[in-house]
Design a protein around this motif. Structure first.
Motif, PDB file in Angstrom:
ATOM      1  N   THR A   8      43.800  46.415  30.072  1.00 29.35           N
ATOM      2  CA  THR A   8      43.722  45.008  30.438  1.00 29.35           C
ATOM      3  C   THR A   8      44.744  44.694  31.528  1.00 29.35           C
ATOM      4  OG1 THR A   8      43.355  44.709  28.071  1.00 29.35           O
ATOM      5  CG2 THR A   8      43.626  42.721  29.397  1.00 29.35           C
ATOM      6  N   TYR A   9      44.279  44.127  32.644  1.00 30.02           N
ATOM      7  CA  TYR A   9      45.189  43.894  33.771  1.00 30.02           C
ATOM      8  C   TYR A   9      46.357  43.012  33.372  1.00 30.02           C
ATOM      9  CZ  TYR A   9      40.796  45.210  35.972  1.00 30.02           C
ATOM     10  OH  TYR A   9      39.629  45.838  36.283  1.00 30.02           O
ATOM     11  N   ALA A  10      46.077  42.018  32.538  1.00 22.96           N
ATOM     12  CA  ALA A  10      47.141  41.112  32.117  1.00 22.96           C
ATOM     13  C   ALA A  10      48.215  41.875  31.347  1.00 22.96           C
ATOM     14  CB  ALA A  10      46.564  39.993  31.264  1.00 22.96           C
ATOM     15  N   LEU A  17      42.668  40.539  43.224  1.00 24.61           N
ATOM     16  CA  LEU A  17      43.850  40.777  42.385  1.00 24.61           C
ATOM     17  C   LEU A  17      44.485  39.474  41.912  1.00 24.61           C
ATOM     18  CD1 LEU A  17      45.863  42.932  41.314  1.00 24.61           C
ATOM     19  CD2 LEU A  17      47.168  42.577  43.396  1.00 24.61           C
ATOM     20  N   PHE A  18      44.551  39.296  40.613  1.00 26.06           N
ATOM     21  CA  PHE A  18      45.170  38.090  40.080  1.00 26.06           C
ATOM     22  C   PHE A  18      45.935  38.374  38.783  1.00 26.06           C
ATOM     23  CE2 PHE A  18      45.174  34.482  37.205  1.00 26.06           C
ATOM     24  CZ  PHE A  18      45.724  33.490  37.993  1.00 26.06           C
ATOM     25  N   ASP A  19      45.205  38.843  37.764  1.00 24.69           N
ATOM     26  CA  ASP A  19      45.748  38.922  36.407  1.00 24.69           C
ATOM     27  C   ASP A  19      47.110  39.603  36.325  1.00 24.69           C
ATOM     28  OD1 ASP A  19      43.265  37.917  35.986  1.00 24.69           O
ATOM     29  OD2 ASP A  19      42.611  39.439  34.555  1.00 24.69           O
ATOM     30  N   MET A  20      47.190  40.816  36.891  1.00 21.94           N
ATOM     31  CA  MET A  20      48.401  41.608  36.730  1.00 21.94           C
ATOM     32  C   MET A  20      49.583  40.922  37.395  1.00 21.94           C
ATOM     33  SD  MET A  20      50.313  44.015  38.735  1.00 21.94           S
ATOM     34  CE  MET A  20      49.363  45.174  39.703  1.00 21.94           C
ATOM     35  N   VAL A  21      49.373  40.386  38.601  1.00 25.41           N
ATOM     36  CA  VAL A  21      50.469  39.739  39.318  1.00 25.41           C
ATOM     37  C   VAL A  21      50.851  38.430  38.641  1.00 25.41           C
ATOM     38  CG1 VAL A  21      51.248  38.906  41.557  1.00 25.41           C
ATOM     39  CG2 VAL A  21      49.611  40.770  41.439  1.00 25.41           C
ATOM     40  N   PHE A  64      49.558  36.711  46.419  1.00 24.60           N
ATOM     41  CA  PHE A  64      48.384  37.231  47.111  1.00 24.60           C
ATOM     42  C   PHE A  64      47.312  36.157  47.132  1.00 24.60           C
ATOM     43  CE2 PHE A  64      50.714  40.729  45.178  1.00 24.60           C
ATOM     44  CZ  PHE A  64      51.078  41.385  46.332  1.00 24.60           C
ATOM     45  N   ILE A  65      46.235  36.428  47.865  1.00 25.27           N
ATOM     46  CA  ILE A  65      45.308  35.359  48.213  1.00 25.27           C
ATOM     47  C   ILE A  65      44.725  34.651  46.983  1.00 25.27           C
ATOM     48  CG2 ILE A  65      43.303  36.908  48.527  1.00 25.27           C
ATOM     49  CD1 ILE A  65      44.165  33.870  50.691  1.00 25.27           C
ATOM     50  N   SER A  66      44.341  35.418  45.947  1.00 20.78           N
ATOM     51  CA  SER A  66      43.754  34.769  44.773  1.00 20.78           C
ATOM     52  C   SER A  66      44.783  33.926  44.017  1.00 20.78           C
ATOM     53  CB  SER A  66      43.142  35.808  43.838  1.00 20.78           C
ATOM     54  OG  SER A  66      41.994  36.373  44.436  1.00 20.78           O
ATOM     55  N   LEU A  67      46.050  34.368  44.061  1.00 24.60           N
ATOM     56  CA  LEU A  67      47.093  33.590  43.398  1.00 24.60           C
ATOM     57  C   LEU A  67      47.366  32.294  44.141  1.00 24.60           C
ATOM     58  CD1 LEU A  67      48.353  36.807  42.741  1.00 24.60           C
ATOM     59  CD2 LEU A  67      49.545  35.206  41.256  1.00 24.60           C
ATOM     60  N   LEU A  68      47.334  32.370  45.473  1.00 26.41           N
ATOM     61  CA  LEU A  68      47.557  31.162  46.270  1.00 26.41           C
ATOM     62  C   LEU A  68      46.490  30.118  45.934  1.00 26.41           C
ATOM     63  CD1 LEU A  68      48.912  29.762  48.893  1.00 26.41           C
ATOM     64  CD2 LEU A  68      46.863  30.596  50.028  1.00 26.41           C
ATOM     65  N   ILE A  69      45.242  30.556  45.902  1.00 31.78           N
ATOM     66  CA  ILE A  69      44.154  29.605  45.646  1.00 31.78           C
ATOM     67  C   ILE A  69      44.301  29.007  44.247  1.00 31.78           C
ATOM     68  CG2 ILE A  69      41.648  29.332  45.506  1.00 31.78           C
ATOM     69  CD1 ILE A  69      41.385  31.602  47.519  1.00 31.78           C
ATOM     70  N   GLN A  70      44.674  29.858  43.281  1.00 29.62           N
ATOM     71  CA  GLN A  70      44.864  29.359  41.917  1.00 29.62           C
ATOM     72  C   GLN A  70      45.991  28.338  41.877  1.00 29.62           C
ATOM     73  OE1 GLN A  70      47.486  29.923  39.596  1.00 29.62           O
ATOM     74  NE2 GLN A  70      46.454  29.382  37.685  1.00 29.62           N
ATOM     75  N   PHE A 102      34.959  44.645  30.289  1.00 25.32           N
ATOM     76  CA  PHE A 102      35.280  43.673  31.334  1.00 25.32           C
ATOM     77  C   PHE A 102      35.498  42.285  30.740  1.00 25.32           C
ATOM     78  CE2 PHE A 102      32.914  46.313  34.730  1.00 25.32           C
ATOM     79  CZ  PHE A 102      34.040  47.088  34.902  1.00 25.32           C
ATOM     80  N   SER A 103      34.656  41.899  29.784  1.00 24.94           N
ATOM     81  CA  SER A 103      34.794  40.567  29.193  1.00 24.94           C
ATOM     82  C   SER A 103      36.074  40.467  28.368  1.00 24.94           C
ATOM     83  CB  SER A 103      33.605  40.253  28.291  1.00 24.94           C
ATOM     84  OG  SER A 103      32.412  40.594  28.912  1.00 24.94           O
ATOM     85  N   TRP A 104      36.338  41.512  27.626  1.00 21.79           N
ATOM     86  CA  TRP A 104      37.523  41.538  26.761  1.00 21.79           C
ATOM     87  C   TRP A 104      38.805  41.488  27.595  1.00 21.79           C
ATOM     88  CZ3 TRP A 104      38.281  41.606  21.493  1.00 21.79           C
ATOM     89  CH2 TRP A 104      39.515  42.051  21.029  1.00 21.79           C
ATOM     90  N   ASN A 105      38.788  42.149  28.753  1.00 19.81           N
ATOM     91  CA  ASN A 105      39.980  42.238  29.600  1.00 19.81           C
ATOM     92  C   ASN A 105      40.222  41.002  30.449  1.00 19.81           C
ATOM     93  OD1 ASN A 105      40.769  44.737  28.801  1.00 19.81           O
ATOM     94  ND2 ASN A 105      40.044  45.834  30.597  1.00 19.81           N
ATOM     95  N   GLU A 106      39.242  40.134  30.583  1.00 16.41           N
ATOM     96  CA  GLU A 106      39.300  39.075  31.584  1.00 16.41           C
ATOM     97  C   GLU A 106      40.385  38.046  31.252  1.00 16.41           C
ATOM     98  OE1 GLU A 106      38.702  35.995  34.192  1.00 16.41           O
ATOM     99  OE2 GLU A 106      38.572  35.682  32.052  1.00 16.41           O
ATOM    100  N   LEU A 107      41.150  37.668  32.259  1.00 17.49           N
ATOM    101  CA  LEU A 107      42.200  36.680  32.017  1.00 17.49           C
ATOM    102  C   LEU A 107      41.957  35.343  32.711  1.00 17.49           C
ATOM    103  CD1 LEU A 107      45.056  35.741  31.057  1.00 17.49           C
ATOM    104  CD2 LEU A 107      45.929  36.691  33.176  1.00 17.49           C
ATOM    105  N   MET A 108      41.595  35.373  34.002  1.00 12.85           N
ATOM    106  CA  MET A 108      41.662  34.142  34.776  1.00 12.85           C
ATOM    107  C   MET A 108      40.749  33.035  34.239  1.00 12.85           C
ATOM    108  SD  MET A 108      40.655  33.152  38.572  1.00 12.85           S
ATOM    109  CE  MET A 108      41.742  34.192  39.534  1.00 12.85           C
ATOM    110  N   PHE A 109      39.486  33.355  33.973  1.00 19.13           N
ATOM    111  CA  PHE A 109      38.579  32.331  33.457  1.00 19.13           C
ATOM    112  C   PHE A 109      39.073  31.829  32.094  1.00 19.13           C
ATOM    113  CE2 PHE A 109      35.194  34.556  36.086  1.00 19.13           C
ATOM    114  CZ  PHE A 109      35.239  33.615  37.082  1.00 19.13           C
TER     115      PHE A 109
END
Lengths: 272, 288
Positions: free
Chosen positions: B117-119, B226-230, B244-250, A203-210
């Motif tokens: 990894t979602y990204a 949902l954020f990273d992939m989108v 989507f909602i998390s993207l809007l807030i970001q 989970f930590s390795w995959n995380e992007l937003m933070f």
């Protein structure tokens, strides 16, 4: 001969399932081995002379290597911290009776539901005010919000499965609760601890937003780096896929090791 | 009595974790509430002022917020049924006896998408769905579909990747349910009827229900997250078609720099999440 026919259709279905799962990875790896000219050929080519140039350029010229090291440091440290904090808490949840235990349990677990963007906004402002933007320690602490619940969830479950008689016997000999945990229960709970560590790492390795919001260069994580390739025209697709491959491979290895428990870990809090 | 230990002992075991999670999980939320009650724009930091519930009012009357919320639920409403239908199909195939080696291989490949990894899924989407040199258009027989630049196609693409990544999860959860059905009951049912549908409906479904509930809850939570992939695939575009909602807030918080408004949006999203989580705790822990 309906049975042979159904056997063949079963084989066909399984092959389709496997190909659908694996094909994107095949495409990722092959694209990473293409030069920019080959990668931009339309329609795409399937046979070409592979080159490792993208890996060399990404790792050593663009600094992907450093972001991979950052990701590794952060993932390992946050996992270790989650274990140190989470294992005793899990032991208490599994072994002791106290008021508010159920509420505490739910609080730990519902953290899994909260959208990271809810925390990313205040984290950013707090980190900026404290001057800890772009520092490893910031991400290490923040990743606890999802790592600690997963460790507590899996390890509590594991401790519950250990017969209570063992504790009892040790206590009659005068062992403290801490000794009981460390010397008797923890060795038996090791499979659960290992699985929760793998999860925490993934989970930590995959995380992007933070990583995107809280780092700039010093502590930049590998996924954030991969995204920064996406700016401007004429995207370096080969390099992007090379970086992606480097990010994904360790995760896939860990996931395959823990494949039996993966579903259980992902259904955290929803299946008893 | 079993489990009775002094308070001090309990606290020393559980205190550090509670304190840790309070510092990283609760303190920021309090700060977000504070921010949400202020005019707080990163470009005008001299002008941070208390404005009461103004931000909340702005969010609740903001069409783009509700559109993003609706879009998020629409994604859930389209992707989840597909995931359940395909996942059930895969689980039933894997549950049949025989072909052990191929089935083990299939089970292992199912693990891959959900660990990715979602990204990276988003980046893969960029490469594979490119209009000119993407392999998807090639496999569709040289089609010339603009996936990323067209609002509707971009949405379909997001659904595709969500289904690709999470159908295996649904399949493995349901497969675990199927293996819970006692062998003799399934055998007896097979002697009674030839209809696979009857067996599914009356013998297997009760064992699948807990898993289905779990899938419903987790997919709901994950779609709200949902954020990273989108973000890596479309950044919410074109226009706002995949915002989507998390993207809007970001976007509001970090690209329009309005931290006050974004915090109010985040708090409202949190409240919606908590309500959903409460409903789930009630439904799941009381009835199943």
């Amino acid at each position: 001969m309906t049975s042979t026919r159904s056997l063949w259709s079963q084989i066909a279905l399984l092959v389709v399932i496997i190909s659908l799962c694996v094909f994107p990875f095949y495409w990722m790896v092959t694209t990473s081995l293409k030069t920019q000219v080959v990668a931009l050929e339309a329609p795409p080519v399937w046979l070409f002379e592979p080159t490792l140039d993208n890996y060399r350029a990404a790792l050593f010229e663009d600094g992907v290597l450093r972001t991979l090291i950052n990701s590794l440091i952060i993932a390992v440290c946050t996992t270790a911290l989650a274990l140190v904090l989470g294992v005793p808490a899990a032991f208490a949840l599994a072994r002791f009776e106290f008021r508010g235990k159920k509420d505490l349990w739910f609080w730990f677990i519902t953290n899994r539901m909260v959208s990271p963007i809810v925390l990313a906004l205040p984290f950013f402002l707090i980190a900026r005010n404290l001057g800890v933007l772009d520092k490893h320690i910031t991400l290490i602490l923040i990743y606890l919000t999802f790592n600690l619940p997963i460790v507590i969830w899996i390890v509590t479950d594991q401790f519950r499965g250990i017969p209570y008689d063992l504790d009892e016997a040790a206590r009659l000999e005068g062992a403290s609760q801490f000794t009981i945990m460390r010397k008797i229960c923890l060795p038996l709970a090791m499979p659960g601890v290992a699985v929760s560590a793998i999860f925490s790492f993934i989970f930590s390795w995959n995380e992007l937003m933070f990583g995107l919001v809280l780092t700039r260069s010093e502590a930049k994580t590998a996924p954030a780096m991969a995204v920064s390739f996406m700016e401007g025209y004429n995207l370096p697709y080969g390099k992007i896929m090379a970086t992606s491959t480097l990010i994904v491979i360790p995760v896939l290895i860990f996931a395959l090791i823990a494949s039996k428990q993966l579903v259980r870990g992902l259904t955290m809090g929803a299946v008893k | 009595m079993r489990g009775q230990v002094p308070r001090k002992t309990i606290f020393s075991f559980i205190g550090p974790a509670v304190l840790g999670l309070a510092i990283v999980g609760i303190a920021p939320l309090l700060y977000a509430i504070w921010t949400s009650l202020h005019f707080y724009n990163l470009t005008q930091l001299r002008r941070v002022e208390f404005i009461g519930l103004q931000n909340y009012w702005n969010v609740l009357t903001d069409e783009s917020f509700w559109q993003a919320m609706w879009r998020t639920l629409f994604l859930l409403g389209t992707a989840l049924p597909l995931q359940i239908a395909l996942g059930l199909g895969i689980a039933l195939v894997l549950h049949q006896p025989g072909l052990t080696l191929l089935k083990t291989l299939a089970r292992l490949s199912l693990v891959l998408p959900m660990a990715t990894t979602y990204a990276v899924v988003g980046l893969l989407g960029q490469v594979m769905f490119n209009q000119k040199f993407g392999v998807v258009n090639q496999l569709l027989g040289g089609a010339d579909i603009n996936w990323i630049g067209d609002p509707q196609n971009a949405f379909i693409m997001i659904i595709f990747w969500d289904v690709w990544q999470w159908t295996p999860f649904v399949a493995l959860v349901l497969l675990a349910g199927l293996t819970m059905v006692p062998g003799e009951i399934e055998e007896a049912a097979r002697l009674e009827t030839k209809s696979k549908w009857t067996i599914l409906r009356y013998v297997q479904l009760p064992f699948l229900l807990p898993g289905l509930v779990a899938v419903l809850i987790l997919r709901t939570a994950d779609t709200l997250k949902l954020f990273d992939m989108v973000f890596t695939l479309t950044r919410g575009g074109p226009g706002a078609s995949t915002e989507f909602i998390s993207l809007l807030i970001q976007r509001v918080g970090f690209r329009a720099f309005d931290q006050g408004l974004a915090s109010a949006q985040a708090i409202i999203l949190l409240i919606i999440t908590i309500v959903l989580a409460q409903i789930y705790i009630r439904v799941f822990y009381k009835e199943v």
